[in-house]
Design an enzyme around this catalytic site. Structure first.
Site, PDB file in Angstrom:
ATOM      1  N   CYS A   1       0.825  -1.207   0.000  1.00  0.00           N
ATOM      2  CA  CYS A   1       0.000   0.000   0.000  1.00  0.00           C
ATOM      3  C   CYS A   1       0.863   1.263   0.000  1.00  0.00           C
ATOM      4  CB  CYS A   1      -0.944  -0.060   1.199  1.00  0.00           C
ATOM      5  SG  CYS A   1      -2.301   1.132   1.171  1.00  0.00           S
ATOM      6  N   SER A   2       0.615   2.180   0.935  1.00  0.00           N
ATOM      7  CA  SER A   2       1.345   3.451   0.968  1.00  0.00           C
ATOM      8  C   SER A   2       2.793   3.280   1.374  1.00  0.00           C
ATOM      9  CB  SER A   2       0.661   4.426   1.929  1.00  0.00           C
ATOM     10  OG  SER A   2       0.762   3.968   3.264  1.00  0.00           O
TER      11      SER A   2
END
Length: 302
Positions: A106-107
């Site tokens: 993800c991030s």
């Protein structure tokens, strides 16, 4: 022993951490050589779900075979990304420069970007963050709508559950598709979701379908790809006739069951050859009587 080091940043998503950690922990329980470590920039880390976590701030010694994995964190609107300290950035850069692997969920891709590791790389992240990641790192190529991407010992994934897919893919790279399939079965998840098709293993590349009977047969072949597997046995596992299984398997994967098994054997043999095995040793390790079939498969793949 391959050490898997998780770098925990503020507001991390629990599943981004727990999913890959469970994959590698399960693989270790099944006899594979993984050891998990957790580090953070501050001892106390509050997760996005409100659960407080504690981790060491002192990094373990890293070797070339080790992996540093960065779980994703919640990114609010307007975007406010977790800040990577200079010392942590240097750790990531030095590990990669020394031949080590890094990965993100993800991030967590932004953390790799802050460390300067996305320059000129293909990468991905959660679909809600792709535009912002591309804006922040214009020299990177953000690949959209895939589960994970590998580029130069850097693997990035889309987020949340895709971290499990990423970790299973890495286990398959390390120990073969059968090992990843056993981990997936132990976790009661399907080892079926492919990432970037050009990067995915044979096991994952032919899993992008919804036929449960074919998936059951693939699970069996994944786990026993080096064994003789008569079509009658595979059909019994699918609960259908041999003819029906062959037709369904080809429709779902583009391959016959035998061709699928050969693809797994070929990919594993190529990995063994890259590690220095002889052609005969690699062929026998994956279930061929000698190197002749392996040579024929290599010629067919060219």
């Amino acid at each position: 022993m391959r050490r898997i080091v998780f770098l925990l940043l503020p507001r991390l998503h629990l599943l981004d951490l727990a999913g890959p950690a469970q994959v590698f922990s399960t693989a270790a329980n099944l006899g594979h050589d993984y050891e998990l470590s957790y580090v953070a920039q501050d001892e106390n880390v509050l997760s996005a779900q409100g659960l407080p976590l504690r981790a060491r701030t002192e990094w373990p010694a890293l070797a070339e075979q080790d992996l540093v994995l960065v779980p994703g964190s919640r990114v609010p609107e307007p975007p406010r990304w977790p800040r990577l300290h200079a010392a942590s950035a240097e750790r990531l850069r030095a590990h990669h420069a020394a031949g080590g692997a890094v990965a993100s969920v993800c991030s967590g891709a932004d953390v790799l970007g802050q460390a300067g590791l996305l320059h000129g790389r293909r990468c991905t992240t959660h679909h809600d963050l792709q535009d912002e990641l591309a804006r922040r790192y214009p020299t990177a190529t953000v690949v959209r709508d895939v589960l994970f991407v590998e580029d130069g010992r850097i693997t990035t994934s889309a987020g949340i559950a895709s971290g499990i897919d990423l970790a299973l893919h890495l286990v398959a790279n390390d120990h073969g598709p059968g090992a990843a399939a056993r981990v997936a079965r132990d976790m009661v998840v399907y080892a079926r979701r492919n990432g970037d098709d050009q990067q995915a293993s044979a096991m994952l590349r032919h899993r992008a379908h919804l036929n449960d009977a074919v998936h059951r047969v693939q699970d069996l072949i994944d786990a026993r790809f080096a064994d003789p597997l008569p079509l009658a046995e595979l059909a019994a596992a699918a609960g259908c006739s041999e003819r029906t299984l062959t037709r369904s398997f080809v429709r779902a994967t583009g391959l016959t069951p035998l061709r699928y098994q050969q693809a797994l054997r070929f990919e594993r043999a190529e990995h063994l050859l890259a590690q220095g095995a002889t052609s005969d040793a690699a062929a026998r390790a994956v279930g061929f009587a000698d190197a002749r079939m392996l040579r024929r498969l290599r010629a067919r793949e060219r």
